[in-house]
Design an enzyme around this catalytic site. Structure first.
Site, PDB file in Angstrom:
ATOM      1  N   HIS A 185     -43.721  -2.392  15.064  1.00  0.00           N
ATOM      2  CA  HIS A 185     -44.358  -1.082  15.176  1.00  0.00           C
ATOM      3  C   HIS A 185     -43.901  -0.401  16.471  1.00  0.00           C
ATOM      4  O   HIS A 185     -43.815  -1.069  17.505  1.00  0.00           O
ATOM      5  CB  HIS A 185     -45.869  -1.254  15.201  1.00  0.00           C
ATOM      6  CG  HIS A 185     -46.611   0.042  15.432  1.00  0.00           C
ATOM      7  ND1 HIS A 185     -46.759   0.984  14.434  1.00  0.00           N
ATOM      8  CD2 HIS A 185     -47.199   0.550  16.545  1.00  0.00           C
ATOM      9  CE1 HIS A 185     -47.428   2.019  14.931  1.00  0.00           C
ATOM     10  NE2 HIS A 185     -47.707   1.781  16.204  1.00  0.00           N
ATOM     11  N   GLY A 197      -7.707   2.734   2.130  1.00  0.00           N
ATOM     12  CA  GLY A 197      -7.980   3.248   0.789  1.00  0.00           C
ATOM     13  C   GLY A 197      -8.993   4.381   0.746  1.00  0.00           C
ATOM     14  O   GLY A 197      -9.215   5.090   1.732  1.00  0.00           O
ATOM     15  N   VAL A 228     -21.585  21.954 -18.469  1.00  0.00           N
ATOM     16  CA  VAL A 228     -20.565  22.978 -18.189  1.00  0.00           C
ATOM     17  C   VAL A 228     -19.524  22.904 -19.297  1.00  0.00           C
ATOM     18  O   VAL A 228     -18.977  21.842 -19.586  1.00  0.00           O
ATOM     19  CB  VAL A 228     -19.919  22.737 -16.807  1.00  0.00           C
ATOM     20  CG1 VAL A 228     -18.715  23.636 -16.620  1.00  0.00           C
ATOM     21  CG2 VAL A 228     -20.927  22.996 -15.710  1.00  0.00           C
ATOM     22  N   GLY A 253     -24.348  12.601  -9.035  1.00  0.00           N
ATOM     23  CA  GLY A 253     -24.304  11.229  -8.525  1.00  0.00           C
ATOM     24  C   GLY A 253     -24.232  11.278  -7.013  1.00  0.00           C
ATOM     25  O   GLY A 253     -24.414  12.346  -6.395  1.00  0.00           O
ATOM     26  N   GLU A 272       0.860  -1.198   0.000  1.00  0.00           N
ATOM     27  CA  GLU A 272       0.000   0.000   0.000  1.00  0.00           C
ATOM     28  C   GLU A 272       0.890   1.239   0.000  1.00  0.00           C
ATOM     29  O   GLU A 272       1.797   1.361   0.804  1.00  0.00           O
ATOM     30  CB  GLU A 272      -0.921  -0.001   1.226  1.00  0.00           C
ATOM     31  CG  GLU A 272      -1.707   1.285   1.450  1.00  0.00           C
ATOM     32  CD  GLU A 272      -2.512   1.747   0.238  1.00  0.00           C
ATOM     33  OE1 GLU A 272      -3.366   0.983  -0.232  1.00  0.00           O
ATOM     34  OE2 GLU A 272      -2.269   2.885  -0.244  1.00  0.00           O
ATOM     35  N   ASP A 282     -12.749  -1.018  -7.687  1.00  0.00           N
ATOM     36  CA  ASP A 282     -12.973   0.104  -8.599  1.00  0.00           C
ATOM     37  C   ASP A 282     -12.127   0.042  -9.874  1.00  0.00           C
ATOM     38  O   ASP A 282     -12.450   0.682 -10.859  1.00  0.00           O
ATOM     39  CB  ASP A 282     -12.636   1.425  -7.888  1.00  0.00           C
ATOM     40  CG  ASP A 282     -13.742   1.885  -6.959  1.00  0.00           C
ATOM     41  OD1 ASP A 282     -14.681   1.104  -6.717  1.00  0.00           O
ATOM     42  OD2 ASP A 282     -13.671   3.037  -6.467  1.00  0.00           O
TER      43      ASP A 282
HETATM   44  C1  LIG Z   1     -16.333  10.986  -1.657  1.00  0.00           C
HETATM   45  C2  LIG Z   1     -16.618   9.514  -1.803  1.00  0.00           C
HETATM   46  C3  LIG Z   1     -17.619   8.938  -1.072  1.00  0.00           C
HETATM   47  C4  LIG Z   1     -17.892   7.590  -1.178  1.00  0.00           C
HETATM   48  N1  LIG Z   1     -18.893   7.049  -0.445  1.00  0.00           N
HETATM   49  C5  LIG Z   1     -19.188   5.744  -0.564  1.00  0.00           C
HETATM   50  C6  LIG Z   1     -20.207   5.150   0.220  1.00  0.00           C
HETATM   51  O1  LIG Z   1     -20.855   5.806   1.042  1.00  0.00           O
HETATM   52  N2  LIG Z   1     -20.458   3.830   0.079  1.00  0.00           N
HETATM   53  C7  LIG Z   1     -19.772   3.061  -0.817  1.00  0.00           C
HETATM   54  O2  LIG Z   1     -20.041   1.867  -0.927  1.00  0.00           O
HETATM   55  N3  LIG Z   1     -18.777   3.588  -1.583  1.00  0.00           N
HETATM   56  C8  LIG Z   1     -18.472   4.909  -1.463  1.00  0.00           C
HETATM   57  N4  LIG Z   1     -17.457   5.428  -2.209  1.00  0.00           N
HETATM   58  C9  LIG Z   1     -16.729   4.553  -3.142  1.00  0.00           C
HETATM   59  C10 LIG Z   1     -15.703   3.679  -2.409  1.00  0.00           C
HETATM   60  O3  LIG Z   1     -14.861   4.487  -1.648  1.00  0.00           O
HETATM   61  C11 LIG Z   1     -14.906   2.867  -3.410  1.00  0.00           C
HETATM   62  O4  LIG Z   1     -15.783   2.142  -4.244  1.00  0.00           O
HETATM   63  C12 LIG Z   1     -13.983   1.878  -2.714  1.00  0.00           C
HETATM   64  O5  LIG Z   1     -13.087   2.557  -1.882  1.00  0.00           O
HETATM   65  C13 LIG Z   1     -13.201   1.043  -3.745  1.00  0.00           C
HETATM   66  O6  LIG Z   1     -12.320   0.202  -3.084  1.00  0.00           O
HETATM   67  P1  LIG Z   1     -11.029  -0.385  -3.818  1.00  0.00           P
HETATM   68  O7  LIG Z   1     -10.379  -1.265  -2.815  1.00  0.00           O
HETATM   69  O8  LIG Z   1     -11.385  -0.931  -5.136  1.00  0.00           O
HETATM   70  O9  LIG Z   1     -10.109   0.891  -4.118  1.00  0.00           O
HETATM   71  P2  LIG Z   1      -9.526   2.048  -3.193  1.00  0.00           P
HETATM   72  O10 LIG Z   1     -10.308   2.200  -1.960  1.00  0.00           O
HETATM   73  O11 LIG Z   1      -9.366   3.223  -4.078  1.00  0.00           O
HETATM   74  O12 LIG Z   1      -8.106   1.496  -2.732  1.00  0.00           O
HETATM   75  C14 LIG Z   1      -7.033   1.354  -3.605  1.00  0.00           C
HETATM   76  C15 LIG Z   1      -5.763   1.438  -2.803  1.00  0.00           C
HETATM   77  O13 LIG Z   1      -4.680   1.059  -3.630  1.00  0.00           O
HETATM   78  C16 LIG Z   1      -3.566   1.888  -3.357  1.00  0.00           C
HETATM   79  N5  LIG Z   1      -2.701   1.840  -4.536  1.00  0.00           N
HETATM   80  C17 LIG Z   1      -2.984   2.250  -5.794  1.00  0.00           C
HETATM   81  N6  LIG Z   1      -1.969   1.970  -6.627  1.00  0.00           N
HETATM   82  C18 LIG Z   1      -1.014   1.371  -5.869  1.00  0.00           C
HETATM   83  C19 LIG Z   1       0.266   0.842  -6.154  1.00  0.00           C
HETATM   84  N7  LIG Z   1       0.771   0.831  -7.395  1.00  0.00           N
HETATM   85  N8  LIG Z   1       0.984   0.328  -5.138  1.00  0.00           N
HETATM   86  C20 LIG Z   1       0.492   0.307  -3.865  1.00  0.00           C
HETATM   87  N9  LIG Z   1      -0.720   0.780  -3.535  1.00  0.00           N
HETATM   88  C21 LIG Z   1      -1.469   1.297  -4.535  1.00  0.00           C
HETATM   89  C22 LIG Z   1      -4.200   3.243  -3.086  1.00  0.00           C
HETATM   90  O14 LIG Z   1      -3.337   4.062  -2.335  1.00  0.00           O
HETATM   91  C23 LIG Z   1      -5.458   2.853  -2.312  1.00  0.00           C
HETATM   92  O15 LIG Z   1      -5.235   2.827  -0.929  1.00  0.00           O
HETATM   93  C24 LIG Z   1     -17.134   6.788  -2.083  1.00  0.00           C
HETATM   94  C25 LIG Z   1     -16.094   7.363  -2.821  1.00  0.00           C
HETATM   95  C26 LIG Z   1     -15.834   8.709  -2.684  1.00  0.00           C
HETATM   96  C27 LIG Z   1     -14.704   9.302  -3.481  1.00  0.00           C
END
Ligand SMILES: Cc1cc2nc3c(=O)[nH]c(=O)nc-3n(C[C@H](O)[C@H](O)[C@H](O)COP(=O)(O)OP(=O)(O)OC[C@H]3O[C@@H](n4cnc5c(N)ncnc54)[C@H](O)[C@@H]3O)c2cc1C
Length: 471
Positions: free
Chosen positions: A450, A41, A238, A183, A34, A312
């Site tokens: 209820h 994340g 926009v 969104g 990480e 993601d």
């Molecule tokens: C403002 C906001 C609000 C949100 N609210 C919600 C919510 O209420 N409910 C919900 O379900 N989802 C929500 N989401 C979406 C949710 O945060 C993401 O879908 C989720 O975090 C995805 O998880 P992930 O593990 O795929 O990626 P991430 O959480 O993006 O984690 C990826 C990790 O990989 C690390 N990384 C990247 N490249 C490298 C590399 N080469 N080497 C080492 N480390 C690396 C990054 O630093 C990061 O820590 C929200 C997102 C945002 C931006």
């Protein structure tokens, strides 16, 4: 120095850290690389957690502002919000949760490697920054997540034109805020900053707010936002935004083709997120990609054997992949179980709950009315308003409704869409209903306590059969 692991996970977001824990639980020796200083994340550090903490502050301010209605006397003058204390509390919550993941790593004997990972050939991961080394693994899981992206004509300067990453740290409440995109992220920040006192305008390219939701939900949200003083410019594009020391000048094309000029202290760009794959070396390893996303099959295998990808950063090819924390975690568990030799079934993406924590909240799962009709169902609908319920009256939260979309022929529940108090919690019952292929009749026969907000789900089921009890 070479290490040997069964599984190396790249990225410790809700996808990566959950995959790592599950793999460790199943007896695998796991390392997670990480690049951030903390684990968790986007969700824990910039997304779900800080935004929902801010929304809870906005809710507290709403209750205190209405103190008179609750019979609570507060000193003269309108209550205000102390952003210093807001950030202190929010950051404490974030730190507590990231430390919690650290604890879980220790408990499950997962090696946390601090640095940036790069795929270095079959079964090899180079850590190129931080704790530099080459890791060797039988299986690699890519979980590098996503980052905010802009739209053509708009350059994010992180001061006047910002993303959610900056919005969660704003030290002062902007007098005026324009939000680009309606969104989940856009409408949540609209609710937060309107409640804190900003003049808020949302600009949405599509004809309605929260365009992925059922059209009835969008209409109800727009109505509520109007009452709260949040302006919605839908069907509006926009074309330009230029920042100066004092604010941002924005030009937009309205649905009638005219150009509208807007000025704001801050422009928040909430137009979606793109994959984090730059510098990862995925193409060099021969992994099939699509516009920067990693292509996977329904069990999260990439085109290269023993390399999986989740969360993601992936594309499923055939359909839009929801970028949500709970989706990434479920995919992480599934990938880890498959790697450990367990039998796994693909996720049904029609059953992914969507929760939007704006005020009023939205919770939805399954097909919208329009989608059900498109798929050829003979659809029947039942709707029940929260406002009729005793519990809603007591809470002073009477906006919104529950809407059920069902198939007339077999009575199957196809989708449940709600806007109003506790909708993000109430949707859990609907998710189970869809998972168990529940009929409307079964929902009617399911006893709802209820007085609860959940009674709206039972009553909406009655309404789907044409006879709500309390309407
Ligand atoms: C403002 C906001 C609000 C949100 N609210 C919600 C919510 O209420 N409910 C919900 O379900 N989802 C929500 N989401 C979406 C949710 O945060 C993401 O879908 C989720 O975090 C995805 O998880 P992930 O593990 O795929 O990626 P991430 O959480 O993006 O984690 C990826 C990790 O990989 C690390 N990384 C990247 N490249 C490298 C590399 N080469 N080497 C080492 N480390 C690396 C990054 O630093 C990061 O820590 C929200 C997102 C945002 C931006």
């Amino acid at each position: 120095m070479a290490h040997s692991h069964d599984v190396v996970v790249i990225g410790a977001g809700t996808g990566g850290y959950v995959a790592a824990i599950r793999a460790a639980q199943l007896g695998k020796k796991v390392a997670v690389v990480e690049k951030q200083k903390a684990l968790g994340g986007t969700c824990l550090i910039w997304g779900c957690i800080p935004t929902k903490a801010l929304l809870e502050h906005a809710h507290a301010l709403k209750v205190i502002t209405n103190a008179k209605e609750w019979g609570v006397t507060i000193p003269a003058g309108a209550p205000t919000i102390d952003m210093g204390q807001v950030h202190t509390r929010k950051d404490k919550i974030v730190t507590g949760l990231t430390k919690g993941v650290e604890f879980l790593f220790k408990k499950n004997k997962i090696d946390w490697i601090k640095g940036t990972a790069r795929l270095a050939g079959k079964g090899k991961v180079d850590v190129v920054e931080g704790e530099k080394q080459t890791l060797e693994a039988k299986d690699i899981i890519i979980a590098t997540g996503s980052q905010a992206r802009s739209v053509p004509g708009i350059t994010i300067d992180r001061t006047r034109i910002i993303t959610s990453d900056e919005a969660i740290h704003l030290k002062a409440i902007p007098k005026s805020l324009v939000i680009l995109g309606s969104g989940a992220v856009g409408v949540e920040f609209a609710s937060i900053f309107r409640r804190f006192g900003s003049e808020v305008t949302i600009i949405e390219l599509l004809p309605r707010l929260v365009p992925v939701e059922d059209a009835a939900i969008s209409a109800e949200l727009e109505k509520s936002f109007r009452k709260q003083g949040i302006k919605s410019l839908t069907g509006t594009k926009v074309s330009k935004a230029s920042a100066s020391a004092n604010g941002v000048e924005i030009e937009a094309e309205t649905p009638d083709g005219k150009t509208q000029k807007l000025a704001a202290e801050i422009l928040l760009v909430a137009t979606g997120r793109g994959p984090v794959t730059a510098g990862l070396g995925a193409e060099d390893l021969g992994i099939a990609m699509d516009r920067g996303y990693i292509k996977v099959d329904e069990l999260y295998r990439t085109s290269v054997p023993n390399v999986s990808a989740i969360g993601d950063v992936i594309t499923l090819g055939t359909r839009v992949h929801p970028q949500l924390a709970h989706v990434s975690s479920m995919e992480g568990i599934l990938a880890a179980e498959r790697i450990a030799g367990r039998e796994v079934q693909p996720i049904n993406y029609d059953h992914v709950p969507g929760c939007t924590y704006c005020d009023p909240e939205i919770g939805s799962v399954g097909l919208t009315e329009a989608q059900a009709k498109e798929r050829g169902y003979d659809v029947r609908i039942g709707t029940f308003p929260f406002g009729v319920l005793g519990r809603a009256k007591m809470a002073g939260e009477t906006e919104g409704f529950v809407k059920i979309v069902a198939d007339k022929k077999y009575d199957e529940v196809l989708g449940v869409h709600m806007i109003g108090p506790r909708s993000t919690e109430l949707v859990a019952e609907a998710v189970l209903a869809l998972r168990l292929e529940c009929t409307v009749e079964e929902l009617i026969k399911t006893m709802h306590a209820h007085p609860t907000f959940a009674e709206a789900v039972g009553e909406a089921a009655h309404a789907t059969h044409g006879a709500a009890i309390h309407m």
